[in-house]
Design a protein around this motif. Structure first.
Motif, PDB file in Angstrom:
ATOM      1  N   VAL A  45       1.023  -1.108  -0.101  1.00  0.00           N
ATOM      2  CA  VAL A  45       0.083   0.164   0.088  1.00  0.00           C
ATOM      3  C   VAL A  45       0.847   0.997  -0.055  1.00  0.00           C
ATOM      4  N   ARG A  46       0.418   2.276  -0.323  1.00  0.00           N
ATOM      5  CA  ARG A  46       0.979   3.540  -0.561  1.00  0.00           C
ATOM      6  C   ARG A  46       0.019   4.704   0.027  1.00  0.00           C
ATOM      7  N   PHE A  47       0.338   5.199   1.003  1.00  0.00           N
ATOM      8  CA  PHE A  47      -0.571   6.393   1.377  1.00  0.00           C
ATOM      9  C   PHE A  47      -0.139   7.681   0.818  1.00  0.00           C
ATOM     10  N   ILE A  48      -1.250   8.377   0.314  1.00  0.00           N
ATOM     11  CA  ILE A  48      -0.705   9.281  -0.479  1.00  0.00           C
ATOM     12  C   ILE A  48      -1.152  10.662   0.363  1.00  0.00           C
ATOM     13  N   LYS A  49      -2.167  10.985   0.914  1.00  0.00           N
ATOM     14  CA  LYS A  49      -2.529  12.042   1.508  1.00  0.00           C
ATOM     15  C   LYS A  49      -3.673  11.923   2.487  1.00  0.00           C
ATOM     16  N   ALA A  50      -3.567  12.759   3.729  1.00  0.00           N
ATOM     17  CA  ALA A  50      -4.604  12.576   4.514  1.00  0.00           C
ATOM     18  C   ALA A  50      -5.223  14.092   4.903  1.00  0.00           C
ATOM     19  N   TRP A  51      -6.572  14.405   5.098  1.00  0.00           N
ATOM     20  CA  TRP A  51      -7.027  15.454   5.579  1.00  0.00           C
ATOM     21  C   TRP A  51      -7.990  15.202   6.617  1.00  0.00           C
ATOM     22  N   ALA A  52      -7.961  16.324   7.494  1.00  0.00           N
ATOM     23  CA  ALA A  52      -8.820  16.072   8.920  1.00  0.00           C
ATOM     24  C   ALA A  52      -9.443  17.245   9.427  1.00  0.00           C
ATOM     25  N   ASP A  53     -10.584  17.090   9.815  1.00  0.00           N
ATOM     26  CA  ASP A  53     -11.371  18.277  10.340  1.00  0.00           C
ATOM     27  C   ASP A  53     -11.686  17.924  11.668  1.00  0.00           C
ATOM     28  N   PRO A  54     -10.905  18.428  12.513  1.00  0.00           N
ATOM     29  CA  PRO A  54     -10.752  18.305  13.993  1.00  0.00           C
ATOM     30  C   PRO A  54     -12.233  18.769  14.841  1.00  0.00           C
ATOM     31  N   LYS A  55     -12.982  19.525  14.153  1.00  0.00           N
ATOM     32  CA  LYS A  55     -14.173  19.828  14.499  1.00  0.00           C
ATOM     33  C   LYS A  55     -15.199  18.653  14.667  1.00  0.00           C
ATOM     34  N   SER A  56     -15.403  18.033  13.426  1.00  0.00           N
ATOM     35  CA  SER A  56     -16.516  17.091  13.293  1.00  0.00           C
ATOM     36  C   SER A  56     -15.728  15.626  13.670  1.00  0.00           C
ATOM     37  N   GLY A  57     -14.445  15.513  13.468  1.00  0.00           N
ATOM     38  CA  GLY A  57     -13.779  14.399  13.948  1.00  0.00           C
ATOM     39  C   GLY A  57     -13.351  13.347  12.992  1.00  0.00           C
ATOM     40  N   LYS A  58     -13.718  13.886  11.401  1.00  0.00           N
ATOM     41  CA  LYS A  58     -13.499  13.080  10.499  1.00  0.00           C
ATOM     42  C   LYS A  58     -12.115  13.299   9.804  1.00  0.00           C
ATOM     43  N   ALA A  59     -11.957  12.149   9.148  1.00  0.00           N
ATOM     44  CA  ALA A  59     -10.504  12.242   8.478  1.00  0.00           C
ATOM     45  C   ALA A  59     -10.672  11.475   7.279  1.00  0.00           C
ATOM     46  N   PHE A  60      -9.854  11.761   6.348  1.00  0.00           N
ATOM     47  CA  PHE A  60     -10.242  11.443   4.755  1.00  0.00           C
ATOM     48  C   PHE A  60      -8.377  11.181   4.458  1.00  0.00           C
ATOM     49  N   CYS A  61      -8.303   9.611   4.005  1.00  0.00           N
ATOM     50  CA  CYS A  61      -6.894   9.229   3.586  1.00  0.00           C
ATOM     51  C   CYS A  61      -7.042   8.584   2.126  1.00  0.00           C
ATOM     52  N   LEU A  62      -6.317   9.343   1.235  1.00  0.00           N
ATOM     53  CA  LEU A  62      -6.153   8.810   0.023  1.00  0.00           C
ATOM     54  C   LEU A  62      -4.920   7.602   0.133  1.00  0.00           C
ATOM     55  N   SER A  63      -5.135   6.766  -0.825  1.00  0.00           N
ATOM     56  CA  SER A  63      -4.067   5.773  -0.910  1.00  0.00           C
ATOM     57  C   SER A  63      -4.212   4.743  -2.271  1.00  0.00           C
TER      58      SER A  63
END
Lengths: 83, 83
Positions: A35-53
């Motif tokens: 696997v290769r993790f490319i990028k991750a984004w996070a929203d500390p307010k809602s607690g959501k995180a998105f990872c592109l791989s």
């Protein structure tokens, strides 16, 4: 090799340092699962995180997250992208 | 300028051409709202799409999608990203 977007919930209050540390834990073992993790984004307010791989399967991506200590079950293969 | 990830559902069977067309419709009017759509990814099987953008507010981003004909209400500000 397919591309995936996975989603984490419940990470309210997450800091940049914590996201960086979690991402580095993934990257430290990702090769073992192909696997290769490319990028991750996070929203500390809602607690959501998105990872592109990229990886051979959604299970392989989820195994890396699981082994790194931040499991999720929400993942989508994203064969289409535009910019 | 903040960064956002928004999520669309129900786009089962979406093609690359359809995603490109939707993205271009956003980009044709985004300046009027001070928004810039950076990238979009889609999963035709589940019907999920993810759009990364920059703009002055989540309402501004949602207004562009609304005016372009593909509204959503699910959006997260993502002030943190790592790679």
């Amino acid at each position: 090799m397919a591309r995936f977007m996975d989603v984490h919930s419940g990470m309210v209050g997450l800091t940049r340092e914590q996201l960086q540390e979690a991402h580095q834990k993934d990257q430290a073992i990702e090769r073992e699962e192909g696997v290769r993790f490319i990028k991750a984004w996070a929203d500390p307010k809602s607690g959501k995180a998105f990872c592109l791989s990229e990886g051979p399967s959604r299970d392989a991506v989820l195994r890396v997250h699981d082994r790194a200590g931040h499991p999720t079950t929400e993942i989508y293969e994203v064969p289409i992208d535009v910019e």
